[in-house]
Design an enzyme around this catalytic site. Structure first.
Site, PDB file in Angstrom:
ATOM      1  N   TYR A 218     -23.872 -44.130 -14.368  1.00  0.00           N
ATOM      2  CA  TYR A 218     -22.268 -44.590 -14.504  1.00  0.00           C
ATOM      3  C   TYR A 218     -21.882 -43.522 -14.796  1.00  0.00           C
ATOM      4  O   TYR A 218     -20.092 -43.896 -15.572  1.00  0.00           O
ATOM      5  CB  TYR A 218     -22.296 -45.779 -15.666  1.00  0.00           C
ATOM      6  CG  TYR A 218     -23.670 -44.751 -17.094  1.00  0.00           C
ATOM      7  CD1 TYR A 218     -23.063 -43.963 -17.275  1.00  0.00           C
ATOM      8  CD2 TYR A 218     -24.688 -45.308 -17.182  1.00  0.00           C
ATOM      9  CE1 TYR A 218     -23.978 -43.604 -18.486  1.00  0.00           C
ATOM     10  CE2 TYR A 218     -25.663 -45.175 -18.394  1.00  0.00           C
ATOM     11  CZ  TYR A 218     -25.081 -44.057 -19.197  1.00  0.00           C
ATOM     12  OH  TYR A 218     -25.791 -43.655 -20.109  1.00  0.00           O
ATOM     13  N   CYS A 219     -21.871 -42.372 -15.043  1.00  0.00           N
ATOM     14  CA  CYS A 219     -21.197 -41.206 -15.243  1.00  0.00           C
ATOM     15  C   CYS A 219     -19.837 -40.804 -15.104  1.00  0.00           C
ATOM     16  O   CYS A 219     -19.451 -40.593 -13.812  1.00  0.00           O
ATOM     17  CB  CYS A 219     -21.964 -39.553 -15.572  1.00  0.00           C
ATOM     18  SG  CYS A 219     -21.026 -38.321 -16.149  1.00  0.00           S
TER      19      CYS A 219
ATOM     20  N   GLY B 154     -20.811 -32.601 -18.245  1.00  0.00           N
ATOM     21  CA  GLY B 154     -22.050 -31.857 -18.026  1.00  0.00           C
ATOM     22  C   GLY B 154     -23.108 -32.383 -18.895  1.00  0.00           C
ATOM     23  O   GLY B 154     -23.516 -32.079 -20.293  1.00  0.00           O
TER      24      GLY B 154
ATOM     25  N   SER C 220     -28.598 -37.896 -25.817  1.00  0.00           N
ATOM     26  CA  SER C 220     -27.706 -39.532 -25.117  1.00  0.00           C
ATOM     27  C   SER C 220     -29.357 -40.130 -25.187  1.00  0.00           C
ATOM     28  O   SER C 220     -29.636 -39.792 -24.140  1.00  0.00           O
ATOM     29  CB  SER C 220     -27.435 -38.977 -23.870  1.00  0.00           C
ATOM     30  OG  SER C 220     -26.352 -37.815 -24.222  1.00  0.00           O
TER      31      SER C 220
ATOM     32  N   ARG D  61     -29.917 -44.018 -16.582  1.00  0.00           N
ATOM     33  CA  ARG D  61     -29.861 -42.783 -16.891  1.00  0.00           C
ATOM     34  C   ARG D  61     -31.406 -41.920 -15.558  1.00  0.00           C
ATOM     35  O   ARG D  61     -32.687 -42.128 -15.580  1.00  0.00           O
ATOM     36  CB  ARG D  61     -30.164 -42.181 -17.611  1.00  0.00           C
ATOM     37  CG  ARG D  61     -28.753 -42.889 -18.478  1.00  0.00           C
ATOM     38  CD  ARG D  61     -29.201 -42.420 -19.992  1.00  0.00           C
ATOM     39  NE  ARG D  61     -28.926 -41.204 -20.337  1.00  0.00           N
ATOM     40  CZ  ARG D  61     -27.474 -40.184 -20.313  1.00  0.00           C
ATOM     41  NH1 ARG D  61     -26.603 -40.821 -20.151  1.00  0.00           N
ATOM     42  NH2 ARG D  61     -27.785 -38.879 -20.478  1.00  0.00           N
TER      43      ARG D  61
ATOM     44  N   ASP E  42     -10.540 -36.627 -23.584  1.00  0.00           N
ATOM     45  CA  ASP E  42     -12.019 -37.037 -22.537  1.00  0.00           C
ATOM     46  C   ASP E  42     -12.010 -37.711 -21.582  1.00  0.00           C
ATOM     47  O   ASP E  42     -12.333 -37.672 -20.620  1.00  0.00           O
ATOM     48  CB  ASP E  42     -13.118 -36.987 -23.528  1.00  0.00           C
ATOM     49  CG  ASP E  42     -14.011 -36.962 -22.492  1.00  0.00           C
ATOM     50  OD1 ASP E  42     -14.709 -35.766 -21.581  1.00  0.00           O
ATOM     51  OD2 ASP E  42     -15.699 -37.735 -23.083  1.00  0.00           O
TER      52      ASP E  42
ATOM     53  N   CYS F 292      -1.576 -58.212 -28.834  1.00  0.00           N
ATOM     54  CA  CYS F 292      -1.907 -57.396 -29.960  1.00  0.00           C
ATOM     55  C   CYS F 292      -1.086 -56.881 -31.337  1.00  0.00           C
ATOM     56  O   CYS F 292      -1.891 -57.893 -32.473  1.00  0.00           O
ATOM     57  CB  CYS F 292      -2.328 -56.290 -29.172  1.00  0.00           C
ATOM     58  SG  CYS F 292      -3.629 -55.681 -28.013  1.00  0.00           S
TER      59      CYS F 292
ATOM     60  N   CYS G 154      -8.351 -53.346 -34.808  1.00  0.00           N
ATOM     61  CA  CYS G 154      -8.891 -52.784 -33.287  1.00  0.00           C
ATOM     62  C   CYS G 154      -7.876 -51.867 -33.233  1.00  0.00           C
ATOM     63  O   CYS G 154      -7.925 -50.988 -32.094  1.00  0.00           O
ATOM     64  CB  CYS G 154      -8.728 -54.587 -32.818  1.00  0.00           C
ATOM     65  SG  CYS G 154      -8.481 -54.025 -30.873  1.00  0.00           S
TER      66      CYS G 154
ATOM     67  N   CYS H 249      -9.198 -47.951 -27.056  1.00  0.00           N
ATOM     68  CA  CYS H 249      -8.532 -46.946 -26.167  1.00  0.00           C
ATOM     69  C   CYS H 249      -7.889 -48.077 -25.430  1.00  0.00           C
ATOM     70  O   CYS H 249      -7.798 -48.539 -24.280  1.00  0.00           O
ATOM     71  CB  CYS H 249      -9.801 -46.607 -25.682  1.00  0.00           C
ATOM     72  SG  CYS H 249      -9.253 -45.461 -24.874  1.00  0.00           S
TER      73      CYS H 249
HETATM   74  S1  SF4 Z   1      -7.972 -43.317 -28.717  1.00  0.00           S
HETATM   75 FE1  SF4 Z   1      -8.894 -43.092 -25.909  1.00  0.00          FE
HETATM   76  S2  SF4 Z   1      -7.000 -42.257 -25.203  1.00  0.00           S
HETATM   77 FE2  SF4 Z   1      -6.538 -41.979 -27.077  1.00  0.00          FE
HETATM   78  S3  SF4 Z   1      -8.026 -40.054 -28.021  1.00  0.00           S
HETATM   79 FE3  SF4 Z   1      -9.697 -41.654 -28.272  1.00  0.00          FE
HETATM   80  S4  SF4 Z   1     -10.264 -42.212 -26.044  1.00  0.00           S
HETATM   81 FE4  SF4 Z   1      -8.724 -40.779 -25.837  1.00  0.00          FE
HETATM   82  S1  SF4 Z   2      -8.775 -57.708 -30.930  1.00  0.00           S
HETATM   83 FE1  SF4 Z   2      -8.064 -56.305 -30.927  1.00  0.00          FE
HETATM   84  S2  SF4 Z   2      -7.183 -56.407 -28.073  1.00  0.00           S
HETATM   85 FE2  SF4 Z   2      -7.846 -58.228 -28.667  1.00  0.00          FE
HETATM   86  S3  SF4 Z   2      -5.577 -58.982 -29.284  1.00  0.00           S
HETATM   87 FE3  SF4 Z   2      -6.695 -57.527 -31.554  1.00  0.00          FE
HETATM   88  S4  SF4 Z   2      -6.189 -55.811 -31.725  1.00  0.00           S
HETATM   89 FE4  SF4 Z   2      -5.335 -56.926 -29.477  1.00  0.00          FE
END
Ligand code: SF4
Ligand code: SF4
Length: 453
Positions: free
Chosen positions: A23-24, A69, A125, A137, A300, A341, A350, A354
């Site tokens: 999955y990496c 890595g 990990s 893994r 990242d 949201c 929330c 990301c």
């Molecule tokens: S929220 Fe997601 S896109 Fe933003 S810095 Fe963190 S890991 Fe990166």
């Molecule tokens: S749980 Fe998070 S992703 Fe879902 S509607 Fe609420 S804020 Fe948005």
């Protein structure tokens, strides 16, 4: 304006690894560089980086984080040099801490003596017991890595190195929360656990397209219209149930003994202190990633050509960190949040998580909803009463550990109530007298209950 603190995840050997975890998302980064490219950080880049990073940080404590890595493939001499340079360039009165994320398979006495001597925090990990860990893994020959990882853990324990665990919640671990949690607690004996969900969209081919890149902010990349997720991606509801089940066990037995990063972060949010992890913050952009050659990327998860900010050997690190493009990257996390949201009652915790995972469409057809939304809604609603109780305890100056007794007392009351409610006349009396219910408490309780009082 004073410099805001920032964090860089540094990859001294780029994506090169001795394992081949299925999955990496990082292994395919090899294709970002030309064939026969050396993925080893040079002494020049190392020194340039350490000097600039230490000079730029406004905080008293400055954290270096080395990742891959597999960073131990750089060899011990590289890290000895790194420690020397950190000491050389650390501004007077400041303190440096170092963490290193490893798959643990190459650890031995020599490595662990070094870690202990320089007080490294080592992240291992590991995905749970053997069948779950070895599901993805594996080494380059496809063989399991569990035994080698656990051998590394034993070395860490023998040398009393500080370590924590990083566990990927994938399609299968997502279905076995307590097996994973109890294994980490009882066998790996970790006192600090990090869980990260794995979510990857299917790309369109080989190489860089093997995994689809994260959606651009505002892109309509809904799953219904686009490619599906890779089969190892955790299912959204499973992720919510996974976190809830681990939370339930932790809040009853392990508060103060085991630290689960997400629970700490969320308690901070409920306490009004803001999110200490970028994914739950309103904006992001202060957690960057640096490649072995000094290339600095926005994050990242966004190591793609369009998110390359520049190279620290050519442009001062601080200028790259403060680029308007990076500020926009971080602000977009908030600005591109769909209405669904913005109106959500757990948004405060929330914040749409990301942007990498925002490729679903909201019920009213707006793009940019997080794939994990259904799981997060369940989890945040589940922990809400407990988090409120934690907050009350802490605000009144009582220790957080008192929550365990409160929750157990509450559980016992609910059990007692359930016993009385479900007992029928011919059952043994729930009061424990040994008589039948109908000849004991029935007249007092059963009839009263039957009349709805
Ligand atoms: S929220 Fe997601 S896109 Fe933003 S810095 Fe963190 S890991 Fe990166
Ligand atoms: S749980 Fe998070 S992703 Fe879902 S509607 Fe609420 S804020 Fe948005």
């Amino acid at each position: 304006m004073p410099q805001t603190p920032f964090h860089i995840m540094t990859k001294p050997i780029g994506p090169i690894c001795n394992l081949d975890c299925k999955y990496c998302y990082y292994l395919e980064k090899e294709h970002l560089y030309p064939p026969r490219h050396s993925f080893r950080m040079t002494d020049e880049t190392l020194e340039n980086y350490i000097r600039q990073y230490l000079a730029a940080q406004p905080t008293q404590e400055i954290e270096f984080a080395w990742q891959g890595g597999e960073p131990t493939l750089m060899g011990l001499d590289f890290f000895k040099r790194m420690v020397e340079l950190q000491q050389k360039y650390c501004p007077p009165g400041k303190r440096v801490t170092t963490s290193l994320q490893t798959n643990g398979t190459l650890l031995n006495d020599e490595w662990c003596e070094f870690f202990k001597k320089h007080d490294f925090l080592v992240g291992i990990s590991i995905d749970g017991p053997p069948d779950l860990h070895d599901r993805y893994r594996v080494d380059k020959g496809g063989k399991p890595s569990f035994d080698q990882v656990m051998r590394g853990v034993k070395y860490l324990q023998a040398h009393e190195v500080r370590y924590n665990t990083l566990t990927v919640v994938h399609r299968y671990t997502g279905k076995r929360p307590l097996d994973v949690y109890r294994f980490l607690r009882d066998e790996v004996k970790t006192e600090f656990m990090q869980f990260i969900p794995i979510v990857e969209r299917v790309g369109e081919g080989e190489g860089l397209l093997w995994l689809a890149p994260p959606p651009a902010i505002g892109e309509d990349a809904s799953v219904e219209k686009g490619p599906p997720v890779q089969p190892w991606s955790v299912e959204p509801r499973d992720y919510g149930d996974f976190l809830s089940a681990v939370f339930d066990e932790w809040v009853r037995s392990d508060v103060g003994k085991v630290f689960v990063q997400l629970f700490e972060v969320h308690l901070g949010i409920w306490m009004g202190m803001g999110a200490s992890l970028c994914v739950f913050g309103e904006t992001c952009g202060s957690a960057l990633a640096m490649e072995h050659n000094g290339d600095l990327y926005s994050c990242d998860h966004y190591v793609y050509p369009e998110y390359l900010l520049g190279n620290i050997n050519e442009t001062p690190l601080i200028d790259l960190v403060n680029l308007p493009a990076q500020k926009k990257f971080g602000d977009d996390k908030r600005d591109a949040l769909p209405k669904y949201c913005r109106e959500c009652d757990v948004r405060f915790a929330c914040n749409g998580e990301c942007p990498k995972h925002r490729f679903y469409t909201t019920p009213d057809g707006e793009p940019g909803l997080n794939y994990l939304c259904a799981g997060y809604k369940r989890y945040f609603k589940h922990i809400d009463p407990y988090m409120r109780a934690f907050t009350r305890l802490l605000r009144s100056g009582r220790p957080a550990t008192e929550i365990m007794a409160l929750v157990r007392e509450h559980d016992a009351q609910r059990e007692t109530q359930a016993r009385w409610t479900s007992a029928s006349r011919n059952d043994p009396c729930p009061c424990g007298s040994g008589k039948k219910y109908k000849t004991c408490c029935w007249s007092k309780r059963g009839q009263a209950a039957a009349h709805g009082s």
